[in-house]
Motif scaffolding. Structure first.
Motif, mmCIF file in Angstrom:
data_model
loop_
_atom_site.group_PDB
_atom_site.id
_atom_site.type_symbol
_atom_site.label_atom_id
_atom_site.label_comp_id
_atom_site.label_asym_id
_atom_site.label_seq_id
_atom_site.Cartn_x
_atom_site.Cartn_y
_atom_site.Cartn_z
ATOM 1 N N LEU A 123 -9.102 -20.361 -3.442
ATOM 2 C CA LEU A 123 -9.241 -18.977 -2.990
ATOM 3 C C LEU A 123 -10.153 -18.197 -3.924
ATOM 4 C CD1 LEU A 123 -8.251 -16.555 -1.166
ATOM 5 C CD2 LEU A 123 -6.412 -16.244 -2.845
ATOM 6 N N PHE A 124 -11.100 -17.476 -3.348
ATOM 7 C CA PHE A 124 -11.979 -16.581 -4.105
ATOM 8 C C PHE A 124 -11.464 -15.154 -3.943
ATOM 9 C CE2 PHE A 124 -15.729 -13.698 -4.123
ATOM 10 C CZ PHE A 124 -16.156 -13.912 -5.425
ATOM 11 N N VAL A 125 -11.190 -14.482 -5.071
ATOM 12 C CA VAL A 125 -10.702 -13.097 -5.034
ATOM 13 C C VAL A 125 -11.692 -12.188 -5.760
ATOM 14 C CG1 VAL A 125 -8.313 -13.882 -4.926
ATOM 15 C CG2 VAL A 125 -9.282 -13.322 -7.143
ATOM 16 N N TYR A 126 -11.785 -10.940 -5.312
ATOM 17 C CA TYR A 126 -12.811 -10.041 -5.859
ATOM 18 C C TYR A 126 -12.327 -8.596 -5.999
ATOM 19 C CZ TYR A 126 -13.186 -9.104 -0.861
ATOM 20 O OH TYR A 126 -12.895 -8.799 0.452
ATOM 21 N N GLY A 127 -11.047 -8.343 -5.682
ATOM 22 C CA GLY A 127 -10.550 -6.974 -5.722
ATOM 23 C C GLY A 127 -9.191 -6.872 -6.385
ATOM 24 N N THR A 128 -8.182 -6.445 -5.636
ATOM 25 C CA THR A 128 -6.866 -6.175 -6.228
ATOM 26 C C THR A 128 -6.087 -7.441 -6.570
ATOM 27 O OG1 THR A 128 -5.826 -5.993 -4.043
ATOM 28 C CG2 THR A 128 -6.682 -3.961 -5.040
ATOM 29 N N LEU A 129 -6.593 -8.617 -6.185
ATOM 30 C CA LEU A 129 -5.950 -9.875 -6.565
ATOM 31 C C LEU A 129 -6.523 -10.443 -7.867
ATOM 32 C CD1 LEU A 129 -5.721 -11.564 -3.043
ATOM 33 C CD2 LEU A 129 -3.826 -10.635 -4.389
ATOM 34 N N LEU A 130 -7.535 -9.804 -8.426
ATOM 35 C CA LEU A 130 -8.101 -10.235 -9.701
ATOM 36 C C LEU A 130 -7.068 -10.101 -10.813
ATOM 37 C CD1 LEU A 130 -11.529 -8.388 -9.467
ATOM 38 C CD2 LEU A 130 -11.264 -10.888 -9.507
ATOM 39 N N HIS B 216 -2.211 -8.716 -8.481
ATOM 40 C CA HIS B 216 -2.328 -10.058 -9.064
ATOM 41 C C HIS B 216 -0.961 -10.655 -9.396
ATOM 42 C CE1 HIS B 216 -4.310 -13.375 -11.185
ATOM 43 N NE2 HIS B 216 -3.290 -13.281 -12.032
ATOM 44 N N GLU B 217 -0.142 -9.918 -10.089
ATOM 45 C CA GLU B 217 1.128 -10.470 -10.560
ATOM 46 C C GLU B 217 2.029 -10.844 -9.390
ATOM 47 O OE1 GLU B 217 3.726 -11.897 -13.419
ATOM 48 O OE2 GLU B 217 1.639 -11.242 -13.635
ATOM 49 N N THR B 218 2.030 -10.038 -8.358
ATOM 50 C CA THR B 218 2.900 -10.291 -7.204
ATOM 51 C C THR B 218 2.477 -11.517 -6.409
ATOM 52 O OG1 THR B 218 3.362 -7.925 -7.018
ATOM 53 C CG2 THR B 218 3.839 -9.282 -5.085
ATOM 54 N N TYR B 219 1.166 -11.674 -6.210
ATOM 55 C CA TYR B 219 0.685 -12.705 -5.287
ATOM 56 C C TYR B 219 0.052 -13.926 -5.957
ATOM 57 C CZ TYR B 219 1.379 -9.237 -1.610
ATOM 58 O OH TYR B 219 1.935 -8.321 -0.746
ATOM 59 N N MET B 220 -0.375 -13.783 -7.218
ATOM 60 C CA MET B 220 -1.184 -14.843 -7.835
ATOM 61 C C MET B 220 -0.541 -15.484 -9.054
ATOM 62 S SD MET B 220 -3.878 -14.747 -5.871
ATOM 63 C CE MET B 220 -5.075 -15.715 -6.777
ATOM 64 N N LYS B 221 0.656 -15.060 -9.437
ATOM 65 C CA LYS B 221 1.208 -15.479 -10.728
ATOM 66 C C LYS B 221 1.423 -16.992 -10.830
ATOM 67 C CE LYS B 221 5.979 -14.291 -9.441
ATOM 68 N NZ LYS B 221 7.143 -13.460 -9.813
#
Length: 278
Positions: free
Chosen positions: A6-13, A19-24
């Protein structure tokens, strides 16, 4: 377990609000990644991008589970999920990202130079921010010449950056200039806390408007403390390394001798010695 890139460029960075909620539980593949396209400010606290031949969107690349991606699908409802080619310092990878239909983007404000974090820094104008120098800015000689040395008095110290190696990929007629390449290595540099006004000098010195270096954000460790989202600059068009000129090398060595570890000072001198002179 099924995984996706997955490439992220905004609030998932990293360090951004989602980030913490969805990418941890996701695995970082590249801190420095980019796709061809354009990025826009939606005016709602997050950006949106469209794929395009012209323009570049900067972000991060992750390995995520199918379960995590399903949750992100809900967050990104209304956006198109599509496969794109993403470039990193180690080469190109196929990834998925979330994009906006082009007709919806036409009414939005485009973010110049393609970086959400840099855009936010300019919008928020904090009283100060951290700046990580790894080349000639480790020395204050040119700060004094430009009469901006008062901006760079607050030196936090020598810091360590994981994942990157100092290289000399910006080739000029008299020799090369420093860069950092994300190759899984480790490098050191000098961390400053600078007032917001210093950003104008840094963008000019690093040739951001001419497309020489680009702003990037890294986490720097000093002792037991991690300093997050420190501004630094990376070469846009990387060339095969050649040796830096004597005056430039001198600035690097002066700063390194004051702030960096003996092991790193030996390593960077050895590397500069190994490069072919122009």
């Amino acid at each position: 377990m099924t995984v996706k890139v997955l490439f992220v460029y905004g609030t998932l960075l990293q360090h951004e609000k989602h980030h913490e909620t969805y990418m941890k539980e996701s695995r970082l593949l590249a801190k420095s990644a980019w796709m061809s396209g354009r990025i826009y400010d939606t005016g709602q606290g997050y950006p949106a991008c469209i794929p395009a031949e012209k323009g570049t969107v900067y972000g991060e690349l992750y390995e995520v589970t199918a379960d995590a991606l399903n949750k992100i699908d809900v967050l990104e409802e209304g956006y198109d999920k599509q496969e794109i080619n993403v470039m990193t310092d180690r080469g190109q990878l196929a990834a998925v990202t979330y994009t906006l239909p082009e007709q919806k983007a036409s009414v939005l404000k485009e973010i110049k130079r393609g970086c959400w974090k840099a855009y936010q820094l300019w919008q928020q104008k904090p009283s100060s921010f951290y700046y990580f120098a790894y080349g000639s800015c480790m020395d204050d000689a040119r700060f004094k010449l430009a009469e901006v040395d008062h901006h760079f008095k607050q030196i936090i110290g020598g810091g360590v950056l994981n994942g990157f190696t100092t290289r000399f990929t910006l080739v000029r007629p008299d020799g090369s200039r420093a860069d950092m390449v994300e190759d899984g290595g480790e490098t050191e540099g000098v961390l400053y806390e600078v007032p917001f006004d210093a950003i104008r000098y840094l963008y000019k010195r690093e040739g951001v408007y001419e497309g020489t270096y680009r702003p990037a954000f890294v986490d720097v460790k000093i002792g037991d403390q991690m300093y997050e989202d420190c501004l630094t600059f990376l070469v846009l068009q990387k060339s095969e390394e050649i040796a830096p000129p004597t005056h430039y090398r001198s600035e690097i060595e002066k700063g390194a001798d004051l702030y960096l570890s003996e092991a790193f000072r030996k390593k960077i001198r050895s590397h500069m010695d190994s490069l072919i002179k122009p």
